[in-house]
Design a protein around this motif. Sequence first.
Motif, PDB file in Angstrom:
ATOM      1  N   GLU A 161       9.268   6.707   0.807  1.00 43.98           N
ATOM      2  CA  GLU A 161       8.242   6.745  -0.234  1.00 43.98           C
ATOM      3  C   GLU A 161       8.735   6.114  -1.527  1.00 43.98           C
ATOM      4  O   GLU A 161       7.950   5.464  -2.241  1.00 43.98           O
ATOM      5  CB  GLU A 161       7.805   8.190  -0.486  1.00 43.98           C
ATOM      6  CG  GLU A 161       7.007   8.780   0.679  1.00 43.98           C
ATOM      7  CD  GLU A 161       6.582  10.215   0.427  1.00 43.98           C
ATOM      8  OE1 GLU A 161       7.140  10.836  -0.518  1.00 43.98           O
ATOM      9  OE2 GLU A 161       5.707  10.714   1.158  1.00 43.98           O
ATOM     10  N   SER A 162      10.018   6.270  -1.842  1.00 44.73           N
ATOM     11  CA  SER A 162      10.566   5.645  -3.051  1.00 44.73           C
ATOM     12  C   SER A 162      10.548   4.124  -2.927  1.00 44.73           C
ATOM     13  O   SER A 162      10.136   3.414  -3.855  1.00 44.73           O
ATOM     14  CB  SER A 162      12.004   6.138  -3.288  1.00 44.73           C
ATOM     15  OG  SER A 162      12.032   7.531  -3.482  1.00 44.73           O
ATOM     16  N   GLN A 204       8.667   2.360  -0.898  1.00 43.16           N
ATOM     17  CA  GLN A 204       7.279   1.912  -0.825  1.00 43.16           C
ATOM     18  C   GLN A 204       6.632   1.922  -2.200  1.00 43.16           C
ATOM     19  O   GLN A 204       5.880   0.994  -2.549  1.00 43.16           O
ATOM     20  CB  GLN A 204       6.497   2.813   0.134  1.00 43.16           C
ATOM     21  CG  GLN A 204       5.080   2.337   0.411  1.00 43.16           C
ATOM     22  CD  GLN A 204       4.431   3.123   1.534  1.00 43.16           C
ATOM     23  OE1 GLN A 204       5.096   3.588   2.452  1.00 43.16           O
ATOM     24  NE2 GLN A 204       3.117   3.276   1.474  1.00 43.16           N
ATOM     25  N   TRP A 205       6.921   2.938  -3.002  1.00 41.61           N
ATOM     26  CA  TRP A 205       6.368   2.990  -4.367  1.00 41.61           C
ATOM     27  C   TRP A 205       6.888   1.820  -5.192  1.00 41.61           C
ATOM     28  O   TRP A 205       6.126   1.176  -5.932  1.00 41.61           O
ATOM     29  CB  TRP A 205       6.766   4.306  -5.039  1.00 41.61           C
ATOM     30  CG  TRP A 205       6.367   4.340  -6.491  1.00 41.61           C
ATOM     31  CD1 TRP A 205       5.152   4.687  -7.010  1.00 41.61           C
ATOM     32  CD2 TRP A 205       7.208   3.985  -7.605  1.00 41.61           C
ATOM     33  NE1 TRP A 205       5.176   4.565  -8.379  1.00 41.61           N
ATOM     34  CE2 TRP A 205       6.411   4.139  -8.770  1.00 41.61           C
ATOM     35  CE3 TRP A 205       8.525   3.561  -7.731  1.00 41.61           C
ATOM     36  CZ2 TRP A 205       6.915   3.885 -10.042  1.00 41.61           C
ATOM     37  CZ3 TRP A 205       9.025   3.295  -8.994  1.00 41.61           C
ATOM     38  CH2 TRP A 205       8.233   3.456 -10.137  1.00 41.61           C
ATOM     39  N   LEU A 206       8.180   1.509  -5.069  1.00 43.09           N
ATOM     40  CA  LEU A 206       8.753   0.400  -5.829  1.00 43.09           C
ATOM     41  C   LEU A 206       8.099  -0.923  -5.447  1.00 43.09           C
ATOM     42  O   LEU A 206       7.766  -1.743  -6.321  1.00 43.09           O
ATOM     43  CB  LEU A 206      10.260   0.335  -5.582  1.00 43.09           C
ATOM     44  CG  LEU A 206      11.017  -0.815  -6.271  1.00 43.09           C
ATOM     45  CD1 LEU A 206      10.924  -0.677  -7.777  1.00 43.09           C
ATOM     46  CD2 LEU A 206      12.468  -0.833  -5.816  1.00 43.09           C
ATOM     47  N   THR A 265       5.093  -1.445  -3.834  1.00 45.83           N
ATOM     48  CA  THR A 265       3.648  -1.516  -4.069  1.00 45.83           C
ATOM     49  C   THR A 265       3.296  -1.500  -5.553  1.00 45.83           C
ATOM     50  O   THR A 265       2.243  -2.021  -5.940  1.00 45.83           O
ATOM     51  CB  THR A 265       2.928  -0.347  -3.373  1.00 45.83           C
ATOM     52  OG1 THR A 265       3.511   0.902  -3.795  1.00 45.83           O
ATOM     53  CG2 THR A 265       3.055  -0.463  -1.864  1.00 45.83           C
ATOM     54  N   SER A 266       4.145  -0.923  -6.387  1.00 45.37           N
ATOM     55  CA  SER A 266       3.856  -0.876  -7.822  1.00 45.37           C
ATOM     56  C   SER A 266       4.287  -2.152  -8.547  1.00 45.37           C
ATOM     57  O   SER A 266       3.928  -2.349  -9.710  1.00 45.37           O
ATOM     58  CB  SER A 266       4.533   0.335  -8.461  1.00 45.37           C
ATOM     59  OG  SER A 266       5.949   0.244  -8.340  1.00 45.37           O
ATOM     60  N   ASP A 322      -0.886  -5.549   1.028  1.00 46.07           N
ATOM     61  CA  ASP A 322      -0.552  -4.118   1.070  1.00 46.07           C
ATOM     62  C   ASP A 322       0.141  -3.760   2.385  1.00 46.07           C
ATOM     63  O   ASP A 322       1.128  -3.011   2.395  1.00 46.07           O
ATOM     64  CB  ASP A 322      -1.821  -3.274   0.896  1.00 46.07           C
ATOM     65  CG  ASP A 322      -2.404  -3.384  -0.507  1.00 46.07           C
ATOM     66  OD1 ASP A 322      -1.643  -3.749  -1.431  1.00 46.07           O
ATOM     67  OD2 ASP A 322      -3.609  -3.122  -0.673  1.00 46.07           O
ATOM     68  N   SER A 371       8.737  -1.930   3.386  1.00 42.05           N
ATOM     69  CA  SER A 371       9.366  -0.670   2.969  1.00 42.05           C
ATOM     70  C   SER A 371       9.908   0.088   4.181  1.00 42.05           C
ATOM     71  O   SER A 371      10.989   0.682   4.108  1.00 42.05           O
ATOM     72  CB  SER A 371       8.365   0.197   2.208  1.00 42.05           C
ATOM     73  OG  SER A 371       7.303   0.616   3.050  1.00 42.05           O
TER      74      SER A 371
END
Length: 300
Positions: free
Chosen positions: A55-56, A58-60, A62-63, A103, A110
């Motif tokens: 999740e970390s 993927q967040w990096l 996608t953001s 996306d 990720s």
Amino acid sequence: MNDLIPMLGGFLSDPFELFNIPIEEWVTQFVNWLVDTFRSFFRTYVSPPVKAVMESVQWLLTSTPPLIFLAVLFVIGWRSASWKVGLFAIIAFTIIGFMGLWDGLMVTLSLVITAVLFCLVIGIPIGILCSRKDLTYTILRPILDIMQTTPPFVYLVPAVMLFSIGNVPGLIATIIFAMPPTIRLTNLGIRQVPGQYTEAATAFGSTPRQILWKVQVPLALPTIMAGLNQTIMLALSMVVIAAIIGAGGLGLEVFQGLNRLDIGQAFVGGLGIVLLAMVLDRITQGLGDKAPGNRAGGDE
């Protein structure tokens, strides 16, 4: 004697009808025991760290705005290989973005990055241990053979039974499937370091730990990077298959296209996977070519 003749005739016609090894039952019983005994352990202690890292990452990804991501990607490709690789990476990812899969690309990337990180963290120390202990590698070698040659779909059933469906079981299956090249080639690379280098380091008073990290590992880096390259390719292939059990990303496009018999959707997803694989392959090959061991070999 009368019973022996029909038995002998049956053996000669089809010997496999006389006896069957119940491997299917044994495996089923073992997996059921594993699930009943360790399901809570895996869901409590294994799933959370894997999920947190995924999740970390993927967040990096996608953001990050796409243009900034492409600029960083160009720098990575340029510094790891050449400006041509950086330019190719931009073109490949831009094509994927204009196909409407940005996306999904970030999700797949990720998943691959997370799986490869765990493979390196676990696999490299095991590979180093194998290079220093022949018995360890002798024990692990058949296990690695099984891990690497078992069809990828086989990993999905126990993964779902232990972790339910979603990205985490897909990641666990990917880590198991993709780890063997890292272990094998780390072991091989360290074993292939010429003896004169370690003898010279020993003569200058280096400790075994210093010889390992300052001589053997740097000289073995080209081989270790080849293992990383293979691990990335295997992880990417497994992440695509993991879409069957709920992992998202580009693999989901292919899976949905197959379910709907939509050749266009399946082709677009497959093309995105091919372009991603080519970019990752070129970058890791460039890193391997620039590794200290290759430079040392070139100097000689």
